[in-house]
Design a protein around this motif. Structure first.
Motif, PDB file in Angstrom:
ATOM      1  N   GLU A 290     -30.499   1.034  33.374  1.00 52.60           N
ATOM      2  CA  GLU A 290     -29.556  -0.056  33.112  1.00 52.60           C
ATOM      3  C   GLU A 290     -30.137  -0.957  32.035  1.00 52.60           C
ATOM      4  O   GLU A 290     -30.441  -2.129  32.311  1.00 52.60           O
ATOM      5  CB  GLU A 290     -29.350  -0.863  34.402  1.00 52.60           C
TER       6      GLU A 290
ATOM      7  N   LYS B 155     -18.762  -6.185  25.748  1.00 54.42           N
ATOM      8  CA  LYS B 155     -18.565  -5.695  27.124  1.00 54.42           C
ATOM      9  C   LYS B 155     -18.004  -4.274  27.107  1.00 54.42           C
ATOM     10  O   LYS B 155     -18.408  -3.440  27.914  1.00 54.42           O
ATOM     11  CB  LYS B 155     -17.617  -6.615  27.889  1.00 54.42           C
TER      12      LYS B 155
ATOM     13  N   PHE C 141     -20.009  -1.567  29.107  1.00 57.21           N
ATOM     14  CA  PHE C 141     -19.454  -1.068  30.368  1.00 57.21           C
ATOM     15  C   PHE C 141     -18.608   0.200  30.200  1.00 57.21           C
ATOM     16  O   PHE C 141     -18.747   1.137  30.967  1.00 57.21           O
ATOM     17  CB  PHE C 141     -18.655  -2.179  31.070  1.00 57.21           C
ATOM     18  N   ARG C 142     -17.732   0.197  29.178  1.00 55.05           N
ATOM     19  CA  ARG C 142     -16.889   1.390  28.990  1.00 55.05           C
ATOM     20  C   ARG C 142     -17.672   2.518  28.335  1.00 55.05           C
ATOM     21  O   ARG C 142     -17.588   3.666  28.731  1.00 55.05           O
ATOM     22  CB  ARG C 142     -15.711   1.085  28.062  1.00 55.05           C
TER      23      ARG C 142
ATOM     24  N   GLY D 105     -21.396   2.905  30.032  1.00 54.18           N
ATOM     25  CA  GLY D 105     -21.266   3.136  31.478  1.00 54.18           C
ATOM     26  C   GLY D 105     -22.185   2.263  32.327  1.00 54.18           C
ATOM     27  O   GLY D 105     -22.546   2.633  33.448  1.00 54.18           O
ATOM     28  N   LEU D 106     -22.560   1.113  31.796  1.00 55.84           N
ATOM     29  CA  LEU D 106     -23.446   0.234  32.568  1.00 55.84           C
ATOM     30  C   LEU D 106     -22.650  -0.541  33.615  1.00 55.84           C
ATOM     31  O   LEU D 106     -21.422  -0.647  33.531  1.00 55.84           O
ATOM     32  CB  LEU D 106     -24.143  -0.743  31.612  1.00 55.84           C
ATOM     33  N   LYS D 107     -23.372  -1.114  34.567  1.00 50.74           N
ATOM     34  CA  LYS D 107     -22.678  -1.822  35.642  1.00 50.74           C
ATOM     35  C   LYS D 107     -22.883  -3.335  35.576  1.00 50.74           C
ATOM     36  O   LYS D 107     -22.127  -4.097  36.163  1.00 50.74           O
ATOM     37  CB  LYS D 107     -23.195  -1.306  36.989  1.00 50.74           C
TER      38      LYS D 107
ATOM     39  N   THR E 197     -25.938  -5.132  36.483  1.00 52.53           N
ATOM     40  CA  THR E 197     -26.573  -5.465  37.758  1.00 52.53           C
ATOM     41  C   THR E 197     -27.830  -6.310  37.575  1.00 52.53           C
ATOM     42  O   THR E 197     -28.537  -6.571  38.527  1.00 52.53           O
ATOM     43  CB  THR E 197     -26.993  -4.174  38.496  1.00 52.53           C
TER      44      THR E 197
END
Ligand code: XMP
Length: 514
Positions: free
Chosen positions: A4, A186, A190-191, A194-196, A198
């Motif tokens: 991550e 973002k 995220f898209r 593919g990170l979340k 966290t």
């Protein structure tokens, strides 16, 4: 996901720290590293995505900053920003050229059209304002890429290759002037990667404590505590990690504000560590008597500080580690993004004690920005007064007293400053200034007090608003507040008969008086 984290490769742009901050605002851990980071190190970092920053160069110029070409074969998404975008394009077969006429250069706010089908612009409006700053442009884009944004001067304002997950934007999504910049980042995080999101201070605290324990083992650690945010948070974190193996030396030079020394001591009273408070006020005052030149004051304080620190640390015998509250902006600015240990030339205290023996330096905050250091301080339950503390100069009140420092002047200034701070808090205006304080001028003037004539001192109040302390504007505080503060100071602080409000910005004035 295990990795991550985002790697930011630095091409020397002025907004690079800002990119890192924006990524972390999205709760994604990232690091800024030099653009020529070897491929093996990039692999070892195992980023989920890579960002190429902007920079002042032209990709076609000889010796222009480059990346290891192996980076394009890692299968990791890449976002190139400005120079980074041009580099991506040039290295993958596109053509970047200098704008021949002014109409093809763009600086400032620019109307830009986005292809909202592209994952990087998904959910954004089809048109908005972006911040451009470039003299070169992509004349031809590489194979496999599509043009996904356009502006009037720049038909290829962004490019994307969805299959390789490579994107380049000519504008700067990290600056606030780009309307949907954060949304774009973002989308990338995220898209596309593919990170979340966290990454939190709670996790940072846990992982740091674990790592510090592992590294320090049963070694002894020494930390010079100034009472500032960085050294205090550093002390709290180390005390959680290694408890009494940590010794903090807090040199109280007698130039702190009212109650400050006690507040620092109280913040650490319940924690596991050896806390040494050295009351050196007498020594400092003696050295400062009759000194009026600002630079002399600073030098004397710096030297004396080191001496006291040396004497005290000498009593400890040898230590294994010297801890420092170095933070990320110091690391990046000193070019230490590669991970080299950086010894902060502590402008507060004039350097490290030369004969304190230690094996290594520990800098547990070296990857955090200032606001993250504060968040960690809150996480470690340090008192808000300490964590949200305004910057306070290392030489303390000595640079807020014009002319020689005496015990009497320190008393006056402490009381006046405490009243100002109290009234600011009472009026709920603490957040309205980046820094505010009282200073003692060297002016004495005539006044009338009761039936008598007075010949007393003038206190100046100063409140400034600033982003970076390089420039600052004076704050328009309400008259009623200034009136209350003035009345109280003159009534409650013997020796003061006049209160002035400083309405000068920086430049031409500085924030402090000396
Ligand atoms: P000036 O007075 O230079 O201050 O406009 C800009 C900012 O720096 C702080 N400052 C210092 N901080 N050691 C420090 O740690 C110092 O010697 C020092 N001198 C000024 C000042 O409080 C302001 O925030």
């Amino acid at each position: 996901m295990e990795n991550e984290r985002i790697l930011i490769l630095d091409f020397g742009g002025q907004y690079n720290q800002l990119i890192a901050r924006r990524v972390r605002e999205c709760h994604v851990y990232c690091e800024v590293r030099p653009h020529d980071l070897p491929l093996a190190d990039i692999r070892a970092f195992a980023p989920a995505g890579i960002i190429f920053t902007g920079g002042p160069h032209s990709v076609y110029a000889p010796g222009a900053p480059d990346v290891d070409p192996g980076v394009f074969a890692l299968g990791v998404p890449i976002l190139g920003i400005c120079y980074g975008c041009q580099l991506l394009s040039a290295r993958l077969g596109g053509e970047v050229v200098a704008a021949q006429d002014a109409s093809a250069r763009e600086y400032g706010k620019t109307d830009t059209q986005f292809d909202t089908e592209s994952p990087i612009f998904q959910g954004l409006p089809a048109q908005s304002i972006t911040w451009m700053s470039h003299g070169d442009y992509m004349a031809r884009i590489p194979e496999g890429f599509a043009v996904i944004a356009r502006s009037k001067a720049c038909p290829n304002a962004a490019i994307g290759d969805d299959s390789r997950r490579f994107y380049g934007v000519q504008f700067h999504p990290e600056v606030k002037h780009t309307q949907y910049g954060l949304d774009l980042l973002k989308n990338f995080l995220f898209r596309i990667c593919g990170l979340k999101g966290t990454w939190t201070m709670e996790r940072f605290r846990e992982s740091s404590v674990r790592a510090l324990r592992e590294r320090i083992g049963d070694g002894k650690v020494l930390l010079g505590l100034s009472g500032g945010v960085d050294s205090s948070v550093c002390a709290a974190l180390l005390s959680e990690a290694v408890g009494r193996q940590l010794t903090c030396i807090f040199v109280d030079h007698g130039l702190l504000r009212k109650g400050e020394g006690d507040a620092v001591e109280a913040a650490f009273a319940e924690r596991a560590l050896n806390f040494v408070r050295v009351d050196a006020a007498g020594r400092f005052l003696k050295k400062l008597s009759r000194i009026s030149r600002p630079e002399d004051k600073r030098k004397i304080i710096g030297r004396e500080f080191v001496r006291v620190f040396e004497e005290e640390s000498g009593r400890l015998g040898s230590v294994d580690y010297l801890a420092q509250g170095t933070i990320y902006p110091d690391v990046i600015e000193s070019g230490g993004g590669s991970g080299a240990a950086v010894i902060k030339s502590h402008h507060n205290v004039g350097g490290l004690p030369a004969d304190v023996q230690f094996r290594e330096i520990v800098e547990p905050l070296r990857l955090l920005f200032k606001d993250e250091v504060r968040a960690l301080g809150r996480e470690l339950e340090l008192p808000p007064a300490l964590v949200d503390r305004q910057p306070f100069p290392g030489p303390g009140l000595a640079v807020r007293i014009v002319g020689p420092v005496t015990k009497e002047k320190l008393r006056i200034l402490r009381e006046a400053d405490a009243i100002f701070r109290e009234e600011m808090a009472r009026a709920g205006l603490e957040g309205h200034a980046s820094q505010y304080f009282a200073a003692l001028t060297n002016l004495r003037s005539v006044g009338v007090m009761g039936d008598g004539r007075s010949y007393d001192r003038a206190v100046a109040l100063r409140a400034v608003q600033t982003e970076d302390f390089m420039t600052a504007d004076w704050v328009r505080l309400p008259w009623e507040l200034l009136d209350r503060v003035s009345v109280r100071i003159v009534n409650e602080v013997p020796g003061v008969n006049r209160v002035l409000y400083d309405v000068t910005s920086k430049p031409p004035a500085t924030v402090e008086y000396e």
